[in-house]
Each structure stands twice: as C-alpha cells, then as structure tokens.
Design a protein around this motif. Structure first.
Motif, PDB file in Angstrom:
ATOM      1  N   LEU A   1     -40.015  -9.854  19.911  1.00  0.00           N
ATOM      2  CA  LEU A   1     -40.866  -9.659  18.733  1.00  0.00           C
ATOM      3  C   LEU A   1     -41.938  -8.588  18.946  1.00  0.00           C
ATOM      4  N   LYS A   2     -41.968  -8.016  20.156  1.00  0.00           N
ATOM      5  CA  LYS A   2     -42.902  -6.931  20.505  1.00  0.00           C
ATOM      6  C   LYS A   2     -44.353  -7.334  20.253  1.00  0.00           C
ATOM      7  N   ARG A   3     -44.708  -8.497  20.776  1.00  0.00           N
ATOM      8  CA  ARG A   3     -46.065  -9.018  20.620  1.00  0.00           C
ATOM      9  C   ARG A   3     -46.929  -8.627  21.811  1.00  0.00           C
ATOM     10  N   ASP A   4     -48.218  -8.471  21.564  1.00  0.00           N
ATOM     11  CA  ASP A   4     -49.138  -8.245  22.673  1.00  0.00           C
ATOM     12  C   ASP A   4     -49.637  -9.582  23.207  1.00  0.00           C
ATOM     13  N   ALA A   5     -50.500  -9.535  24.225  1.00  0.00           N
ATOM     14  CA  ALA A   5     -50.927 -10.757  24.902  1.00  0.00           C
ATOM     15  C   ALA A   5     -51.707 -11.695  24.004  1.00  0.00           C
ATOM     16  N   ALA A   6     -52.329 -11.173  22.965  1.00  0.00           N
ATOM     17  CA  ALA A   6     -53.163 -11.997  22.092  1.00  0.00           C
ATOM     18  C   ALA A   6     -52.389 -12.602  20.925  1.00  0.00           C
ATOM     19  N   HIS A   7     -51.122 -12.214  20.749  1.00  0.00           N
ATOM     20  CA  HIS A   7     -50.387 -12.658  19.558  1.00  0.00           C
ATOM     21  C   HIS A   7     -48.970 -13.110  19.911  1.00  0.00           C
ATOM     22  N   MET A   8     -48.845 -13.886  20.974  1.00  0.00           N
ATOM     23  CA  MET A   8     -47.531 -14.390  21.362  1.00  0.00           C
ATOM     24  C   MET A   8     -47.051 -15.425  20.355  1.00  0.00           C
ATOM     25  N   PRO A   9     -45.746 -15.547  20.146  1.00  0.00           N
ATOM     26  CA  PRO A   9     -45.252 -16.518  19.169  1.00  0.00           C
ATOM     27  C   PRO A   9     -45.570 -17.945  19.593  1.00  0.00           C
ATOM     28  N   GLY A  10     -45.698 -18.808  18.593  1.00  0.00           N
ATOM     29  CA  GLY A  10     -45.931 -20.222  18.870  1.00  0.00           C
ATOM     30  C   GLY A  10     -47.311 -20.547  19.386  1.00  0.00           C
ATOM     31  N   GLY A  11     -48.228 -19.576  19.353  1.00  0.00           N
ATOM     32  CA  GLY A  11     -49.570 -19.814  19.860  1.00  0.00           C
ATOM     33  C   GLY A  11     -49.676 -19.805  21.371  1.00  0.00           C
ATOM     34  N   PHE A  12     -48.636 -19.336  22.064  1.00  0.00           N
ATOM     35  CA  PHE A  12     -48.674 -19.288  23.519  1.00  0.00           C
ATOM     36  C   PHE A  12     -49.588 -18.166  24.007  1.00  0.00           C
ATOM     37  N   CYS A  13     -50.067 -18.313  25.226  1.00  0.00           N
ATOM     38  CA  CYS A  13     -50.842 -17.256  25.877  1.00  0.00           C
ATOM     39  C   CYS A  13     -50.843 -17.512  27.378  1.00  0.00           C
ATOM     40  N   TYR A  14     -51.086 -16.460  28.130  1.00  0.00           N
ATOM     41  CA  TYR A  14     -51.228 -16.565  29.583  1.00  0.00           C
ATOM     42  C   TYR A  14     -52.715 -16.463  29.911  1.00  0.00           C
ATOM     43  N   ARG A  15     -53.246 -17.484  30.577  1.00  0.00           N
ATOM     44  CA  ARG A  15     -54.672 -17.541  30.859  1.00  0.00           C
ATOM     45  C   ARG A  15     -54.927 -17.526  32.356  1.00  0.00           C
ATOM     46  N   LEU A  16     -56.008 -16.867  32.747  1.00  0.00           N
ATOM     47  CA  LEU A  16     -56.474 -16.936  34.126  1.00  0.00           C
ATOM     48  C   LEU A  16     -56.913 -18.368  34.397  1.00  0.00           C
ATOM     49  N   HIS A  17     -56.304 -18.964  35.418  1.00  0.00           N
ATOM     50  CA  HIS A  17     -56.608 -20.352  35.763  1.00  0.00           C
ATOM     51  C   HIS A  17     -57.664 -20.357  36.853  1.00  0.00           C
ATOM     52  N   HIS A  18     -58.895 -20.639  36.474  1.00  0.00           N
ATOM     53  CA  HIS A  18     -60.007 -20.587  37.414  1.00  0.00           C
ATOM     54  C   HIS A  18     -59.944 -21.756  38.399  1.00  0.00           C
ATOM     55  N   ALA A  19     -60.216 -21.471  39.649  1.00  0.00           N
ATOM     56  CA  ALA A  19     -60.303 -22.536  40.650  1.00  0.00           C
ATOM     57  C   ALA A  19     -61.474 -23.454  40.305  1.00  0.00           C
ATOM     58  N   ALA A  20     -61.262 -24.758  40.422  1.00  0.00           N
ATOM     59  CA  ALA A  20     -62.287 -25.770  40.120  1.00  0.00           C
ATOM     60  C   ALA A  20     -62.772 -25.673  38.678  1.00  0.00           C
ATOM     61  N   GLY A  21     -61.979 -24.999  37.814  1.00  0.00           N
ATOM     62  CA  GLY A  21     -62.300 -24.959  36.397  1.00  0.00           C
ATOM     63  C   GLY A  21     -63.390 -23.994  36.010  1.00  0.00           C
ATOM     64  N   MET A  22     -63.817 -23.150  36.909  1.00  0.00           N
ATOM     65  CA  MET A  22     -64.878 -22.200  36.568  1.00  0.00           C
ATOM     66  C   MET A  22     -64.623 -20.862  37.242  1.00  0.00           C
ATOM     67  N   ALA A  23     -65.110 -19.794  36.604  1.00  0.00           N
ATOM     68  CA  ALA A  23     -64.948 -18.457  37.158  1.00  0.00           C
ATOM     69  C   ALA A  23     -65.738 -18.329  38.450  1.00  0.00           C
ATOM     70  N   GLY A  24     -65.186 -17.521  39.369  1.00  0.00           N
ATOM     71  CA  GLY A  24     -65.873 -17.325  40.634  1.00  0.00           C
ATOM     72  C   GLY A  24     -65.184 -16.289  41.486  1.00  0.00           C
ATOM     73  N   PRO A  25     -65.674 -16.076  42.697  1.00  0.00           N
ATOM     74  CA  PRO A  25     -65.099 -15.050  43.576  1.00  0.00           C
ATOM     75  C   PRO A  25     -63.617 -15.247  43.871  1.00  0.00           C
ATOM     76  N   ILE A  26     -63.150 -16.502  43.825  1.00  0.00           N
ATOM     77  CA  ILE A  26     -61.754 -16.752  44.121  1.00  0.00           C
ATOM     78  C   ILE A  26     -60.836 -16.037  43.140  1.00  0.00           C
ATOM     79  N   ASP A  27     -61.321 -15.767  41.920  1.00  0.00           N
ATOM     80  CA  ASP A  27     -60.479 -15.093  40.931  1.00  0.00           C
ATOM     81  C   ASP A  27     -60.051 -13.712  41.414  1.00  0.00           C
ATOM     82  N   ALA A  28     -60.949 -12.992  42.062  1.00  0.00           N
ATOM     83  CA  ALA A  28     -60.604 -11.666  42.568  1.00  0.00           C
ATOM     84  C   ALA A  28     -59.553 -11.754  43.663  1.00  0.00           C
ATOM     85  N   ILE A  29     -59.619 -12.787  44.481  1.00  0.00           N
ATOM     86  CA  ILE A  29     -58.633 -12.983  45.545  1.00  0.00           C
ATOM     87  C   ILE A  29     -57.264 -13.284  44.950  1.00  0.00           C
ATOM     88  N   VAL A  30     -57.241 -14.112  43.918  1.00  0.00           N
ATOM     89  CA  VAL A  30     -55.979 -14.453  43.262  1.00  0.00           C
ATOM     90  C   VAL A  30     -55.376 -13.218  42.599  1.00  0.00           C
TER      91      VAL A  30
END
Length: 583
Positions: free
Chosen positions: A379-408
């Motif tokens: 369907l040539k969708r971008d990341a913000a408009h995937m069908p079915g309401g799907f999206c790929y999200r950064l999964h933060h360690a311990a549920g919050m943003a932090g330095p580990i995100d850069a390592i991942v």
C-alpha cells in the motif's frame, strides 16, 4: 554495466589477518558462539558491526550446532582473505536505494572466472545470504555479489533523526548518505523500515535488484583486476542463488534477464508465485487468522513449539471463540471450532505435515509480523500510516527513555531482521482490549486480501506486480524445497512454478527434500532437530551440479525426492540421514 545503472562510489575495505570475508575472523566456532561484543556499546566501529552482522546472518540461516553436521558432513568456514566493495544502488524510478556488496577473494580464480550473485533471505541485511552464497562460492575462488533487494535493517528513527550510513554506523539525516532516509516524518511517527516504508513495493523489483547487483559485481571485478578487464557475462560464469525471499528473487531475475547474463539459477525454498497461484500474503494472512484456532486440535498435541507462550485459558481456544463471534467460524464448541479452522486450512491446500511446522511460526507471531510489513509495502505507506493502525515503536528499557536507547539503536544494523519486532522495537497497534487482543489487526490484514474496497484492490494489484515471468529457454534452473516447509509451503510456491515452466516446455530440476522445513537455524533446538534434516546441504549440492553443468558441460541432474533422507533423531546428523543426491 547498463546505462541505466546508478551506483554511488563504493566503499572499499580489505579483510585479512584475522578478519576475512567469510566469517570476519570468527571461524566456525566463533560464528556459532555468543554474539560478538562492542568495545563501546553505544558507538561500535564499522569493523565491529560488520563482524556481528556476518555472525548474526550465519546463525539466522544455518544450523551451526555440534549435532547439525556443518563443517563435517557439508560446508566449511575456511579463512578467505580479500576485499569488499559496497555501495547504495538505485533502480530507475525507485525512491529508495538497495544496498549492494561484492566480496572479492584474494585467490579469485582468474582462469575460471566465477561470480555468484545473491539476494538476502527474508528482509535481512546485506550479509543475509552469506551462509549459502558466500559459504559455497568464496572457498571456490568465486566473487560474490549481494543485494538486500530493498530490505535490510537500516532503520530510520525520526525521534532523533538518525539512520544508517554505508559503513553500518548511525548518523543524523543530512550529515551523510543514509541507507534509508524517509522525508517528513514527525518525531513520534515510529521507526521507519525500508521494506515496509520505502514507498516502492520493493518485492516488485526483486529480479531487477539481483540483475543490477550482478552488473555491479562485473564492474567491481574490472576495478579489482584492471589488467584482466573487461569482465562480462560472456567471459565470467554468473550463478544466481538464494533462499526463501532470496530464492524468489533469483527466480524473478531469471524471468527478467532479457540480456542473458545469468548462466544458472539455484533457488532454495523460494517465495515465488505465478499468476493464478496463491501469493505469500494470501496464505500468510490465512494462517495468521485460522492457525491459532486450529492449534487445539489433537494433531498438534505432540508438535514442538505449537503451543508455546499460550495464556490461561488457552489462547488458541480464545481465537476460535472470537472467530465465531465475528462470524468467521460457525461451530459452537471449542473442539469443533478447532476442527472447522483446520478443515478450512486443508481446503486451502495446507497439508498436515506442513501445518505441524507452520505451528511454530504461529507461536512466534511471525505470520502477523510479516504480513504487517508486506501490507505496508504493497500500500506504499509510511511509518506513521501503516494499515490497521499498526506502528513500530522504540521499546524503552524499564519503560522510559534513557542512554540504553542509543546502545540498542547502534546494534540494529547488525542484529535486525528487516521486519520488526526485534531488540528495542515493538509492533504496536492493531489490538483491542478483548481476550484475543491481536485479532482486529489480523482481520484487517486478511480482509485486505479477500475483501472489497479501494485499499483491498490496491493491495491485490500490488501483489500482481510480483508474479514471475518465464525464464529463457535453456537456462539451467535448480529448485530445492523442504517437503515440510511450513512458512513457504512447496505446494503454494515451488510446485506450481515448476509445473508452469514444464508446461511452457522448459526443464527445471526440482529436489523435494523429505523432513526438511524452512528454518535450518531452528534445528539447534532438540525437539525440532530430532525430527528434521537441514536444507542447506542440498542447496550446496545443487550449486555443485549447476557448476558442473555450466563450467564442465555435464548434464543437469534428474529430479530427486531424496527418498532416503531421514530425521537425525537423538544423535548427531549422519551422512546416511542426509542421503544427498549422487552424481
């Protein structure tokens, strides 16, 4: 090269003295071991990323375990010093590039010039086919040309505006050419993935990707050995090989090869379809919808991984009840619902031994995850408009943003499969608060294949553009497929393709391997390995036969059901269990 080919200036690196082409210096034991580590986890060097990408690509495709037979019954990982040439290639009309890479061994055989061209399995990164194409070609003195065919793990994160450079490290948009750099995404749009979000439907161009990689390979050989240039399809034997999506890509290349540059094609478990047959998206969304409900049937009682991770009450029973509530099943009782779902799968062409291995993909939620990416691409969708309401999200360690995100993030290029979820990335959306929370998204994906409306029409039209064309007469084609492949069943892919070729007067060779399924890497798990044989050794054997045909003039082998192949059982794999086809 073709006048239409567009390549950025390649990055050239030498790999010797403990850092070779085939294993980055790890050897078989290192490839099979724990993931290599980065000295500075948040800022790995290009060499560290390359080593880990090669290791993860080997482990994702081959069974390197002590009972699997690699290195003793088939295959090897010798030290192969040489050079790599890599760049971003552009097809005419495409919005995003595909990454291409050529490995040129120092002992390249200049008397029997050989170039192996391959495409990554699944949506993997550039080394995704190294266990097949590199493992067979490099020790023989062949150069190997790879393409990611518009996939790969060059993920773009709009939250910090970073993507992947040519050397695998991350950089901000605008500071350097990136593998994938979508425009106009809001910071909270979610992770952008090239296969799903390039806007190109890359699957439609798989064959063109392979052929362009082959032409890039010839150009690289001109550069590597200028005194012996030009390297052409007339003086260099070009063999195309790949597995899974890569197998489909090389068969697509066979149909697109109007210049006649390919000398032979060897495809393992190819994701290929012809007009009028079932596409991968068709049967994948059917499996995503019905297989969870079928898993409570008695035939799955002793199937490995069939019911892993089930909740209480059992998730497969809940799927049956939910499908009845949505009018998708008519039976009332749970056992009858399972039987009804199973009967519908069988009516669609699924065989019981294939369903047994397909069950593992259901437990891993693979059907849903893959279908999401394919639907977005079609369907040539971008990341913000995937069908079915799907999206790929950064999964933060311990549920919050932090330095580990850069390592991942730093490890995504080396570790990512090209289709999230994965480390640090979750698949969100397409759910509700019911007892079967993933069903709404699955229904959306399935209805895009079977339903009505503009989006469904657009998706089916996009799928039609991925159908194979007939290869030229006389091109040697060898296809190897596991009889128990539960991800890309031979009945939906290789078998109709082979029949189509034969109806057109062509003579492909088809090896159907009993007890072989889709994922050799799963054979490291005892329950799986005891019941199956690996497919990779038959791929190596088919490449041997292809080479004997095009380089030595020997006749193509006959079809083979490999009737004497058998599961390895509780002990290590044996040559008798493999029963490889003989000359």
């Amino acid at each position: 090269m073709s006048a239409n080919d567009t390549f950025d200036d390649p990055r050239v690196t030498a790999h010797r003295d403990g850092d070779d082409l085939l294993s980055a210096g790890l050897g078989l034991r290192g490839l099979a071991g724990a993931s290599t580590r980065f000295a500075q986890p948040g800022s790995p060097t290009p060499a560290e990323l390359r080593r880990r990408a090669i290791q993860s690509s080997w482990k994702g495709v081959a069974d390197l375990g002590p009972r699997g037979g690699f290195g003793s019954l088939y295959g090897s990982v010798p030290n192969v010093p040489g050079r790599e040439f890599t760049t971003f290639a552009n097809l005419p009309g495409a919005r995003a590039s595909h990454r291409v890479l050529v490995q040129v061994p120092d002992d390249f055989d200049r008397k029997k010039r050989c170039l192996v061209v391959t495409a990554s399995s699944g949506s993997r990164g550039i080394y995704g086919a190294i266990a097949l194409a590199g493992g067979w070609g490099l020790p023989r003195g062949c150069a190997v040309a790879y393409t990611d065919k518009g996939g790969g793990a060059g993920y773009f994160d709009p939250s910090d505006d970073t993507g992947v450079q040519l050397d695998g490290t991350r950089a901000r948009a605008g500071s350097a050419p990136l593998e994938f750099e979508p425009k106009g995404l809001a910071p909270d749009a979610g992770i952008a993935v090239k296969h799903a979000h390039s806007g190109d439907n890359p699957e439609a161009d798989w064959g063109r990707h392979v052929l362009q990689a082959a032409r890039f390979g010839l150009g690289v050989l001109d550069r590597a050995f200028p005194e012996e240039a030009p390297f052409t399809a007339q003086n260099t034997t070009i063999i195309a090989t790949g597995l899974s999506n890569g197998g489909g890509a090389v068969l697509r290349a066979a149909g697109d090869d109007k210049e006649g540059i390919l000398a032979a094609v060897v495809a393992l478990e190819p994701n290929i379809h012809i007009r009028g047959s079932r596409s991968f998206y068709d049967y994948a969304t059917e499996a995503a919808l019905l297989l969870p409900a079928a898993l409570s049937a008695r035939q799955f009682d002793d199937v490995p991984f069939a019911r892993v991770g089930a909740a209480s009450p059992p998730a497969w029973v809940l799927r049956g009840a939910a499908l009845r509530a949505h009018g998708r099943l008519s039976a009332v009782m749970p056992g009858a619902q399972a039987d009804e779902a199973l009967d519908r799968l069988r009516a669609g062409g699924w065989q019981d031994d294939v369903l047994a291995t397909a069950a593992s993909s259901t437990s891993l939620d693979l059907w849903r995850a893959v279908a999401v990416a394919y639907a977005s691409a079609y369907l040539k969708r971008d990341a913000a408009h995937m069908p079915g309401g799907f999206c790929y999200r950064l999964h933060h360690a311990a549920g919050m943003a932090g330095p580990i995100d850069a390592i991942v993030r730093a490890a995504w290029w080396a570790d990512g499969s090209g289709v999230p979820p994965g480390t640090g990335i979750s698949l969100d959306g397409g759910t509700d608060l019911s007892l079967d929370p993933t069903l709404p998204g699955v229904l959306t994906l399935h209805d895009l294949q079977t339903g009505h409306g503009a989006e469904a029409d657009q998706l089916r039209a996009a799928v039609k553009t991925t159908a194979a064309e007939l290869p030229r007469e006389g091109l040697p084609i060898l296809i190897v497929h596991g009889a128990q492949d539960g991800l890309i069943p031979a009945a939906f892919s290789s078998q109709p393709y082979v029949r189509w070729l034969r109806d057109a007067g062509l003579r492909p060779v088809f090896w159907k391997v009993p007890y072989a399924q889709h994922f050799d890497a799963f054979l490291a798990f005892t329950d799986f390995g005891d019941r199956h044989v690996p497919l990779l050794p038959y791929g190596y054997a088919a490449l041997d036969r292809a080479w004997a045909t095009v380089a030595e003039g020997r006749a193509l082998p006959e079809d083979a059901a490999v009737r004497d192949a058998r599961p390895r059982g509780a002990g290590p794999l044996t040559a008798r269990a493999l029963a490889l086809p003989q000359n």
